[in-house]
Design an enzyme around this catalytic site. Structure first.
Site, short mmCIF file in Angstrom:
data_model
loop_
_atom_site.label_atom_id
_atom_site.label_comp_id
_atom_site.label_asym_id
_atom_site.label_seq_id
_atom_site.Cartn_x
_atom_site.Cartn_y
_atom_site.Cartn_z
CB THR A 10 53.47 -21.96 6.01
OG1 THR A 10 53.87 -21.89 7.38
CG2 THR A 10 54.05 -23.19 5.35
CB ILE A 13 56.99 -11.55 7.66
CG1 ILE A 13 56.23 -10.44 8.39
CG2 ILE A 13 58.26 -11.00 7.02
CD1 ILE A 13 56.94 -9.89 9.64
NE ARG A 33 56.12 -25.12 14.30
CZ ARG A 33 55.64 -24.43 15.31
NH1 ARG A 33 55.91 -24.81 16.55
NH2 ARG A 33 54.89 -23.37 15.10
CG ASP A 59 59.85 -27.79 16.11
OD1 ASP A 59 60.28 -26.64 16.30
OD2 ASP A 59 59.09 -28.38 16.91
CE1 TYR A 148 58.93 -11.88 19.07
CE2 TYR A 148 59.32 -9.51 19.25
CZ TYR A 148 59.00 -10.62 18.49
OH TYR A 148 58.81 -10.48 17.14
CE LYS A 152 62.03 -11.67 16.65
NZ LYS A 152 62.26 -12.55 15.50
CB VAL A 181 53.51 -7.30 9.98
CG1 VAL A 181 53.14 -7.58 8.52
CG2 VAL A 181 54.82 -6.53 10.05
N1 LIG Z 1 53.76 -9.75 12.96
C1 LIG Z 1 54.42 -8.78 13.55
O1 LIG Z 1 53.82 -7.78 14.01
C2 LIG Z 1 55.92 -8.86 13.65
C3 LIG Z 1 56.60 -7.68 13.97
C4 LIG Z 1 57.99 -7.70 14.06
C5 LIG Z 1 58.68 -8.88 13.84
N2 LIG Z 1 58.01 -10.02 13.55
C6 LIG Z 1 58.81 -11.23 13.34
O2 LIG Z 1 58.56 -11.69 12.02
C7 LIG Z 1 58.78 -13.10 11.94
C8 LIG Z 1 57.60 -13.76 11.27
O3 LIG Z 1 56.44 -13.51 12.05
P1 LIG Z 1 54.97 -13.47 11.45
O4 LIG Z 1 54.32 -12.29 12.04
O5 LIG Z 1 54.99 -13.64 9.98
O6 LIG Z 1 54.38 -14.79 12.17
P2 LIG Z 1 53.30 -15.89 11.70
O7 LIG Z 1 52.31 -15.32 10.75
O8 LIG Z 1 52.80 -16.48 12.98
O9 LIG Z 1 54.19 -16.98 10.92
C9 LIG Z 1 55.18 -17.71 11.61
C10 LIG Z 1 55.83 -18.71 10.67
O10 LIG Z 1 56.91 -19.34 11.37
C11 LIG Z 1 56.73 -20.77 11.37
N3 LIG Z 1 57.24 -21.27 12.64
C12 LIG Z 1 56.86 -20.94 13.91
N4 LIG Z 1 57.56 -21.65 14.81
C13 LIG Z 1 58.41 -22.45 14.10
C14 LIG Z 1 59.36 -23.44 14.47
N5 LIG Z 1 59.58 -23.78 15.75
N6 LIG Z 1 60.07 -24.06 13.49
C15 LIG Z 1 59.85 -23.76 12.19
N7 LIG Z 1 58.95 -22.84 11.78
C16 LIG Z 1 58.23 -22.21 12.73
C17 LIG Z 1 55.21 -20.96 11.18
O11 LIG Z 1 54.86 -22.20 10.54
P3 LIG Z 1 54.58 -23.58 11.36
O12 LIG Z 1 53.67 -23.23 12.49
O13 LIG Z 1 54.00 -24.53 10.36
O14 LIG Z 1 55.92 -24.04 11.82
C18 LIG Z 1 54.91 -19.81 10.21
O15 LIG Z 1 55.24 -20.19 8.89
C19 LIG Z 1 59.03 -13.57 13.39
O16 LIG Z 1 60.40 -13.74 13.59
C20 LIG Z 1 58.48 -12.41 14.22
O17 LIG Z 1 59.14 -12.34 15.48
C21 LIG Z 1 56.65 -10.04 13.44
#
Ligand SMILES: NC(=O)c1ccc[n+]([C@@H]2O[C@H](COP(=O)([O-])OP(=O)(O)OC[C@H]3O[C@@H](n4cnc5c(N)ncnc54)[C@H](OP(=O)(O)O)[C@@H]3O)[C@@H](O)[C@H]2O)c1
Length: 257
Positions: A10, A13, A33, A59, A148, A152, A181
């Protein structure tokens, strides 16, 4: 028509994966969730691209949530061709500042869920002789950075090992390591981003395009963007003690998550 299942679909990424895969004509299973948000996203992607978008509220920090997604992936009548294990989050604070419950929740979502969902998807994929799994890790996998970074690093090691084990089966597994990101990630974790230089930010849509291109090439590790490829080259050559000092000086609050 093929079907892709995306966890954490949702926002950020995951949402970029959903947009791109829908535009390419894949049916989707959207997992997160927040049911209302999932339903809005499914309707929008269906209306815009004419694909079927299924909603699966789960979840992934809970047994029943992981179990529900495992069950969907094992459904041989409705096969999933591409799994994107993307759901994840950050905890604000250093070791001993973060509660043990939050540390363990992170391991459940980043490691246990990724392990179990990869296995649930890869078994049926191997039977069909084709399929792909993208496990979203981070460049934080390559620097000493608390639970973290450790979680990873596990994603990278696990995915590359499994990719090797399944070589020749038609199933491709790839660990994706983004740098910074702009998503909801940092805000959700209560982390400031003011002192992250502008050049370090990646665009989620470009990141996804690069990841899917790497998957098509059969890579087991994808570090999108030349800036981060170069940076990770330097990291590899830097002694680990020095790296730990540098990253702890930067402060976890502001490090690549
Ligand atoms: N942003 C960065 O700079 C960055 C860099 C490197 C890697 N990453 C990795 O990229 C991935 C996505 O991150 P993002 O930056 O796109 O984060 P985000 O914008 O916060 O999105 C997180 C997504 O994961 C879902 N989520 C969180 N906890 C969950 C749970 N317990 N069960 C099911 N769904 C869950 C959230 O929806 P709900 O809250 O509705 O569940 C949301 O759809 C992660 O694995 C993160 O570690 C991010």
């Amino acid at each position: 028509m093929t079907t892709a299942l995306i966890t954490g679909a949702t926002a950020g990424i995951g949402a970029a994966f959903a947009r791109r895969l829908a535009a390419d004509g894949h049916n989707l299973v959207l997992v997160a969730r927040d049911t209302e948000r999932l339903q809005e996203q499914a309707t929008e992607l269906h209306d815009r691209h004419g694909i079927e978008a299924e909603v699966l509220t789960a979840d992934l920090s809970r047994e029943d949530g992981i179990g529900a997604v495992e069950e969907r992936l094992a459904d041989r009548k409705h096969p999933v061709d591409l799994l994107v294990n993307n759901a994840g989050f950050g905890n604000k604070g250093r070791f001993l500042e973060v509660s043990m419950a939050d540390e363990l929740t992170m391991l459940k979502v980043h490691c246990e869920a990724v392990l179990r969902l990869t296995a649930a998807a890869a078994g049926p994929m191997r039977e069909r002789g084709r399929g792909g799994v993208v496990n979203v890790a981070s460049v934080a996998a390559f620097v000493p950075r608390g639970t973290y970074g450790a979680s990873k690093a596990w994603v990278v090691q696990f995915t590359q090992g499994a990719a090797r084990d399944l070589a020749g089966s038609g199933v491709r597994l790839m660990a994706l390591c983004p740098g910074f990101v702009r998503t909801e990630f940092h805000q959700r974790a209560g982390m400031g981003t003011d002192n992250i230089p502008g050049w370090m930010w990646l665009d989620a849509d470009k990141l996804v395009a690069s990841a899917l291109s790497d998957l098509a090439k059969g890579k087991s590790l994808s570090i999108p963007d030349p800036r981060y490829k170069a940076l990770m080259g330097v990291v590899k050559l830097t002694p680990r003690g020095l790296l730990g000092g540098l990253t702890s000086k930067t402060g976890r609050k502001y490090g690549p998550q």
